[in-house]
Design a protein around this motif. Structure first.
Motif, PDB file in Angstrom:
ATOM      1  N   MET A   1     101.347  40.866  -4.848  1.00  0.00           N
ATOM      2  CA  MET A   1     101.438  41.173  -6.275  1.00  0.00           C
ATOM      3  C   MET A   1     102.745  41.905  -6.550  1.00  0.00           C
ATOM      4  N   ASP A   2     103.520  41.417  -7.517  1.00  0.00           N
ATOM      5  CA  ASP A   2     104.810  42.050  -7.749  1.00  0.00           C
ATOM      6  C   ASP A   2     105.228  42.078  -9.223  1.00  0.00           C
ATOM      7  N   SER A   3     104.281  41.949 -10.146  1.00  0.00           N
ATOM      8  CA  SER A   3     104.667  41.950 -11.553  1.00  0.00           C
ATOM      9  C   SER A   3     103.586  42.578 -12.421  1.00  0.00           C
ATOM     10  N   ILE A   4     104.021  43.033 -13.619  1.00  0.00           N
ATOM     11  CA  ILE A   4     103.084  43.613 -14.573  1.00  0.00           C
ATOM     12  C   ILE A   4     102.075  42.554 -15.020  1.00  0.00           C
ATOM     13  N   GLY A   5     102.522  41.304 -15.153  1.00  0.00           N
ATOM     14  CA  GLY A   5     101.618  40.229 -15.544  1.00  0.00           C
ATOM     15  C   GLY A   5     100.477  40.064 -14.571  1.00  0.00           C
ATOM     16  N   GLU A   6     100.775  40.177 -13.286  1.00  0.00           N
ATOM     17  CA  GLU A   6      99.728  40.044 -12.270  1.00  0.00           C
ATOM     18  C   GLU A   6      98.753  41.214 -12.321  1.00  0.00           C
ATOM     19  N   ILE A   7      99.250  42.401 -12.658  1.00  0.00           N
ATOM     20  CA  ILE A   7      98.367  43.554 -12.825  1.00  0.00           C
ATOM     21  C   ILE A   7      97.391  43.289 -13.967  1.00  0.00           C
ATOM     22  N   CYS A   8      97.898  42.776 -15.074  1.00  0.00           N
ATOM     23  CA  CYS A   8      97.043  42.472 -16.226  1.00  0.00           C
ATOM     24  C   CYS A   8      95.958  41.470 -15.845  1.00  0.00           C
ATOM     25  N   ILE A   9      96.331  40.466 -15.065  1.00  0.00           N
ATOM     26  CA  ILE A   9      95.357  39.457 -14.633  1.00  0.00           C
ATOM     27  C   ILE A   9      94.290  40.096 -13.740  1.00  0.00           C
ATOM     28  N   SER A  10      94.698  40.992 -12.850  1.00  0.00           N
ATOM     29  CA  SER A  10      93.759  41.628 -11.926  1.00  0.00           C
ATOM     30  C   SER A  10      92.670  42.405 -12.652  1.00  0.00           C
ATOM     31  N   PHE A  11      93.031  43.024 -13.791  1.00  0.00           N
ATOM     32  CA  PHE A  11      92.069  43.844 -14.527  1.00  0.00           C
ATOM     33  C   PHE A  11      91.472  43.115 -15.734  1.00  0.00           C
ATOM     34  N   SER A  12      91.776  41.837 -15.854  1.00  0.00           N
ATOM     35  CA  SER A  12      91.241  41.065 -16.970  1.00  0.00           C
ATOM     36  C   SER A  12      89.717  41.091 -16.968  1.00  0.00           C
ATOM     37  N   GLY A  13      89.137  41.333 -18.134  1.00  0.00           N
ATOM     38  CA  GLY A  13      87.684  41.368 -18.238  1.00  0.00           C
ATOM     39  C   GLY A  13      87.057  42.704 -17.912  1.00  0.00           C
ATOM     40  N   THR A  14      87.869  43.711 -17.580  1.00  0.00           N
ATOM     41  CA  THR A  14      87.352  45.042 -17.289  1.00  0.00           C
ATOM     42  C   THR A  14      87.743  45.998 -18.411  1.00  0.00           C
ATOM     43  N   TYR A  15      87.098  47.172 -18.453  1.00  0.00           N
ATOM     44  CA  TYR A  15      87.448  48.162 -19.473  1.00  0.00           C
ATOM     45  C   TYR A  15      88.904  48.603 -19.294  1.00  0.00           C
TER      46      TYR A  15
ATOM     47  N   LEU B   1      99.107  51.761  -7.540  1.00  0.00           N
ATOM     48  CA  LEU B   1      98.046  51.357  -6.614  1.00  0.00           C
ATOM     49  C   LEU B   1      98.226  49.933  -6.085  1.00  0.00           C
ATOM     50  N   LEU B   2      98.676  49.029  -6.948  1.00  0.00           N
ATOM     51  CA  LEU B   2      98.703  47.618  -6.578  1.00  0.00           C
ATOM     52  C   LEU B   2     100.074  47.111  -6.133  1.00  0.00           C
ATOM     53  N   ILE B   3     101.137  47.770  -6.582  1.00  0.00           N
ATOM     54  CA  ILE B   3     102.475  47.288  -6.254  1.00  0.00           C
ATOM     55  C   ILE B   3     103.231  48.267  -5.348  1.00  0.00           C
ATOM     56  N   LYS B   4     103.360  49.515  -5.759  1.00  0.00           N
ATOM     57  CA  LYS B   4     104.130  50.467  -4.948  1.00  0.00           C
ATOM     58  C   LYS B   4     103.417  50.825  -3.648  1.00  0.00           C
TER      59      LYS B   4
ATOM     60  N   CYS C   1     114.015  55.472 -11.368  1.00  0.00           N
ATOM     61  CA  CYS C   1     112.584  55.533 -11.663  1.00  0.00           C
ATOM     62  C   CYS C   1     111.805  54.751 -10.616  1.00  0.00           C
ATOM     63  N   SER C   2     110.752  55.365 -10.077  1.00  0.00           N
ATOM     64  CA  SER C   2     109.931  54.717  -9.052  1.00  0.00           C
ATOM     65  C   SER C   2     109.037  53.636  -9.633  1.00  0.00           C
ATOM     66  N   VAL C   3     108.792  53.704 -10.937  1.00  0.00           N
ATOM     67  CA  VAL C   3     107.872  52.744 -11.574  1.00  0.00           C
ATOM     68  C   VAL C   3     108.568  52.065 -12.749  1.00  0.00           C
ATOM     69  N   TYR C   4     109.825  51.762 -12.614  1.00  0.00           N
ATOM     70  CA  TYR C   4     110.662  51.306 -13.737  1.00  0.00           C
ATOM     71  C   TYR C   4     110.021  50.186 -14.571  1.00  0.00           C
ATOM     72  N   PRO C   5     109.466  49.126 -13.969  1.00  0.00           N
ATOM     73  CA  PRO C   5     108.875  48.058 -14.802  1.00  0.00           C
ATOM     74  C   PRO C   5     107.690  48.533 -15.640  1.00  0.00           C
ATOM     75  N   ALA C   6     107.014  49.605 -15.209  1.00  0.00           N
ATOM     76  CA  ALA C   6     105.827  50.106 -15.912  1.00  0.00           C
ATOM     77  C   ALA C   6     106.092  51.429 -16.632  1.00  0.00           C
ATOM     78  N   ARG C   7     107.344  51.831 -16.717  1.00  0.00           N
ATOM     79  CA  ARG C   7     107.670  53.140 -17.288  1.00  0.00           C
ATOM     80  C   ARG C   7     107.161  53.264 -18.723  1.00  0.00           C
ATOM     81  N   PRO C   8     106.801  54.484 -19.142  1.00  0.00           N
ATOM     82  CA  PRO C   8     106.220  54.698 -20.472  1.00  0.00           C
ATOM     83  C   PRO C   8     107.205  54.455 -21.617  1.00  0.00           C
ATOM     84  N   LEU C   9     106.669  54.502 -22.820  1.00  0.00           N
ATOM     85  CA  LEU C   9     107.429  54.190 -24.030  1.00  0.00           C
ATOM     86  C   LEU C   9     108.658  55.072 -24.192  1.00  0.00           C
ATOM     87  N   ILE C  10     108.496  56.394 -24.108  1.00  0.00           N
ATOM     88  CA  ILE C  10     109.608  57.298 -24.374  1.00  0.00           C
ATOM     89  C   ILE C  10     110.757  57.064 -23.403  1.00  0.00           C
ATOM     90  N   CYS C  11     110.429  56.668 -22.178  1.00  0.00           N
ATOM     91  CA  CYS C  11     111.457  56.413 -21.173  1.00  0.00           C
ATOM     92  C   CYS C  11     112.253  55.152 -21.516  1.00  0.00           C
TER      93      CYS C  11
END
Length: 212
Positions: free
Chosen positions: A1-15, A73-76, A107-117
């Motif tokens: 797993m190496d993308s934000i899209g794949e993270i979204c797929i992994s949690f699809s259907g969950t809260y 948890l899933l990528i780093k 940034c260690s989490v650059y692809p997932a960094r928050p809005l203000i960043c």
């Protein structure tokens, strides 16, 4: 797993997956629009600068923290980063525990960094008259961006993106400082990931009843 899209797929259907795809889409839009804005007005950070990360601790929403936690948890999969968050749990002033001086993006989490960043130094603010104003980052000693820009009401400003974020974050909260917010989501997601992986490794093997 190496993308934000794949993270979204992994949690699809969950809260936990609720809002993740919308957040990823918002981030994509922001990347496109802020890149255009910076190119149009010749705005750029100084070479190798990460000073804002050294002197600032973002406060982020639950949804933003959830995406960062999932990325950790899933990528780093780097326990040292989580340990750093624990050490800085109560920090409110910086440096950001996810800051990396030796990384091109700092940034260690650059692809997932928050809005203000994503917006700091790359987006205008709105004034009381509804116009957009850009002011040079105070850490930009290299002067690689304009000192000030007076823009019109048609330019997207930080407040617009903030409203968009809160429109998709069901928590409805005002946010929490980054270390504490991410640690709370790490605890929840660790349990959820364990459940998902258990379900995948133990499919329903109930035998089909024989016809009488």
């Amino acid at each position: 797993m190496d993308s934000i899209g794949e993270i979204c797929i992994s949690f699809s259907g969950t809260y936990a997956g609720a809002g993740m795809e919308e957040l990823a889409a918002l981030y994509d839009l922001i990347e496109k629009q802020t890149s255009q804005f910076c190119n149009e007005f010749s705005i750029a950070c100084g070479p190798g600068c990460g000073t804002c990360c050294e002197h600032f601790m973002p406060d982020i929403t639950d949804l933003e923290a959830r995406l960062v936690a999932a990325y950790l948890l899933l990528i780093k999969r780097d326990d040292r980063l989580i340990e750093r968050l624990v050490e800085e749990r109560d920090s409110t002033t910086g440096p950001c525990p996810l800051y990396r001086a030796d990384s091109p993006y700092h940034c260690s989490v650059y692809p997932a960094r928050p809005l203000i960043c994503r917006l700091f130094g790359a987006c205008a603010n709105g004034d009381k008259q509804g116009n957009a104003i850009f002011r040079r980052c105070r850490y930009n000693l290299e002067e690689t961006m304009p000192l000030a820009l007076q823009l019109g009401p048609d330019v997207t400003v930080m407040q617009d993106y903030s409203y968009a974020l809160r429109g998709i974050d069901s928590s409805g909260g005002d946010g929490e400082f980054l270390p504490k917010a991410i640690l709370a989501q790490l605890e929840q997601l660790s349990f959820l990931i364990a459940m998902i992986e258990t379900d995948r490794s133990n499919p329903d093997d109930t035998p089909t009843p024989q016809a009488s």
